[in-house]
Design a protein around this motif. Sequence first.
Motif, PDB file in Angstrom:
ATOM      1  N   VAL A  45     -52.921  52.665 -80.288  1.00 19.81           N
ATOM      2  CA  VAL A  45     -53.227  54.089 -80.442  1.00 19.81           C
ATOM      3  C   VAL A  45     -52.136  54.780 -81.254  1.00 19.81           C
ATOM      4  N   THR A  46     -50.889  54.469 -80.946  1.00 19.72           N
ATOM      5  CA  THR A  46     -49.773  55.048 -81.696  1.00 19.72           C
ATOM      6  C   THR A  46     -49.852  54.689 -83.167  1.00 19.72           C
ATOM      7  N   ALA A  47     -50.118  53.420 -83.456  1.00 19.92           N
ATOM      8  CA  ALA A  47     -50.171  52.970 -84.850  1.00 19.92           C
ATOM      9  C   ALA A  47     -51.308  53.648 -85.606  1.00 19.92           C
ATOM     10  N   VAL A  48     -52.473  53.760 -84.984  1.00 21.84           N
ATOM     11  CA  VAL A  48     -53.618  54.387 -85.650  1.00 21.84           C
ATOM     12  C   VAL A  48     -53.314  55.844 -85.980  1.00 21.84           C
ATOM     13  N   ILE A  49     -52.784  56.585 -85.000  1.00 26.20           N
ATOM     14  CA  ILE A  49     -52.489  58.006 -85.231  1.00 26.20           C
ATOM     15  C   ILE A  49     -51.370  58.159 -86.264  1.00 26.20           C
ATOM     16  N   THR A  50     -50.326  57.355 -86.139  1.00 21.84           N
ATOM     17  CA  THR A  50     -49.209  57.432 -87.079  1.00 21.84           C
ATOM     18  C   THR A  50     -49.655  57.161 -88.505  1.00 21.84           C
ATOM     19  N   VAL A  51     -50.388  56.075 -88.689  1.00 20.52           N
ATOM     20  CA  VAL A  51     -50.803  55.679 -90.032  1.00 20.52           C
ATOM     21  C   VAL A  51     -51.865  56.635 -90.584  1.00 20.52           C
ATOM     22  N   ALA A  52     -52.811  57.048 -89.750  1.00 21.51           N
ATOM     23  CA  ALA A  52     -53.868  57.949 -90.224  1.00 21.51           C
ATOM     24  C   ALA A  52     -53.287  59.293 -90.667  1.00 21.51           C
ATOM     25  N   ALA A  53     -52.447  59.896 -89.817  1.00 20.92           N
ATOM     26  CA  ALA A  53     -51.873  61.192 -90.159  1.00 20.92           C
ATOM     27  C   ALA A  53     -50.932  61.082 -91.357  1.00 20.92           C
ATOM     28  N   GLY A  54     -50.060  60.077 -91.338  1.00 15.35           N
ATOM     29  CA  GLY A  54     -49.114  59.921 -92.439  1.00 15.35           C
ATOM     30  C   GLY A  54     -49.803  59.619 -93.759  1.00 15.35           C
ATOM     31  N   THR A  55     -50.817  58.766 -93.738  1.00 14.95           N
ATOM     32  CA  THR A  55     -51.530  58.419 -94.965  1.00 14.95           C
ATOM     33  C   THR A  55     -52.294  59.614 -95.519  1.00 14.95           C
ATOM     34  N   LEU A  56     -52.990  60.336 -94.653  1.00 14.62           N
ATOM     35  CA  LEU A  56     -53.762  61.493 -95.106  1.00 14.62           C
ATOM     36  C   LEU A  56     -52.866  62.549 -95.745  1.00 14.62           C
ATOM     37  N   LEU A  57     -51.790  62.913 -95.058  1.00 15.86           N
ATOM     38  CA  LEU A  57     -50.908  63.946 -95.601  1.00 15.86           C
ATOM     39  C   LEU A  57     -50.187  63.463 -96.861  1.00 15.86           C
ATOM     40  N   GLY A  58     -49.785  62.187 -96.868  1.00 19.56           N
ATOM     41  CA  GLY A  58     -49.115  61.654 -98.054  1.00 19.56           C
ATOM     42  C   GLY A  58     -50.023  61.609 -99.270  1.00 19.56           C
ATOM     43  N   LEU A  59     -51.275  61.222 -99.065  1.00 25.91           N
ATOM     44  CA  LEU A  59     -52.235  61.185-100.173  1.00 25.91           C
ATOM     45  C   LEU A  59     -52.509  62.577-100.721  1.00 25.91           C
ATOM     46  N   TRP A 100     -45.281  60.026 -87.593  1.00 25.40           N
ATOM     47  CA  TRP A 100     -45.991  59.894 -88.866  1.00 25.40           C
ATOM     48  C   TRP A 100     -45.182  60.341 -90.083  1.00 25.40           C
ATOM     49  N   GLY A 101     -44.042  60.984 -89.881  1.00 24.46           N
ATOM     50  CA  GLY A 101     -43.309  61.567 -90.999  1.00 24.46           C
ATOM     51  C   GLY A 101     -42.852  60.567 -92.041  1.00 24.46           C
ATOM     52  N   GLY A 102     -42.292  59.455 -91.591  1.00 24.47           N
ATOM     53  CA  GLY A 102     -41.798  58.456 -92.538  1.00 24.47           C
ATOM     54  C   GLY A 102     -42.898  57.862 -93.394  1.00 24.47           C
ATOM     55  N   ILE A 103     -44.045  57.564 -92.783  1.00 25.73           N
ATOM     56  CA  ILE A 103     -45.166  56.999 -93.543  1.00 25.73           C
ATOM     57  C   ILE A 103     -45.709  58.026 -94.533  1.00 25.73           C
TER      58      ILE A 103
END
Length: 306
Positions: free
Chosen positions: A107-121, A174-177
Amino acid sequence: MSVTVPQTELQPGLSGTRAALRRNFWRGVARVLRRKPSRMVGVAIVALFLLMAAFGPMLYPAHLPRDNNALYAPPSLAHPFGTDFEGTDVLALVVTGARYVILTGLVTAVITVAAGTLLGLLAGFHRGRWDTALMRLTDLQLTIPGLPLLLVLSTVWKFQGPLAMGLVLGLLGWGGIARAVRSQTLSLRERGFIEAARGLGLSTTHIIGRELLPSMAPYIAMNMLIAVTGAIYAQVGLFFLGVLPFDSNNWGVMLNLAVFGGGALTSAAALPYLLAPLLAILLLTLGIVLVVDAMDEIFNPRLREE
C-alpha cells in the motif's frame, strides 16, 4: 489514387505485432533471470513471501494455541524456531505476521509511486506555474519530519490496520520520487517523439499516458520495489520502538516483545524469538534486491549487451 486499407485488415496485423513483442519481452526476461541463478532465487523468495502473506494466516487458527509448559522452548521439529514467552510457535507468528507487513509495504509503495509519478509528470511536462507550484509542494513535503509526525499521529490515531499504516507512510514518502520523475520528464519532453506527438495535436493526457509514462515504466517499477523495502523497515522500526499500539501480530511487534519483554539480548532462551523475524526481514529484502538487479538488466540495453 489513394488506397484505403480497411481497419479490419490493419487490426490483426497490429495485434500480431504486439503479441510478438510481448513474447520477445518475456523471453528476454527469462534469459536475464537464467543468466544469474541468484535472480531466480530472488524471484522465488519474493513469491514465497507473497504466498505467505496471502494464504499463510489460513493455515493457522485465528487465535494461535499456547502451551504454558513450553515457554521459550528451543527449536525442534514441532517448533522450528522455538516458542515465545506464551508458548506460541514462533514460526506461526512469523507466517501470520507477514500479511500485515507486506500489505502495508505494498500500500505504501502504490501510494508513494502513484503520487510521486503523477506530480512529477505534471510538473515536468507543463513547467511554468505548474512546475513551480508542484515543486514547492514537494519541497514542503520533503521538509516534514516523518518520525515526529508519526509520534504525534499515534496519540490521536490508532492505525487500526495495514491500510491505514500504508496510507500514512505513503503520504510521507512521495517527495523524492516526484523530484526524480520530474527530472526524467524534463529530459524526455525534448525528445523527437514527444515533439512529434505535440505536432500532431495529440492531447496532453495522451502524451503523458501513452508516450512519457511507458518510457519511465522501468524506473517507476524499480522505485516501487525499493519503496516496499523502505516501508517494511519503517513500520517494523515503529512497532519495535513501541510507538504504535500492538493491535495485531507482525514482525515489529515480535521484535519489541523479544527485546523488551523477553530479554532476548541477555537471555539465550529468547534468542530464537528475536532471530526469526529478523531472518524474515533479511530474506525478503534480499529477494527484492535480487529482483531489482534483474529488472535493471531487463530494462537497460547496455547491460543486456554485456
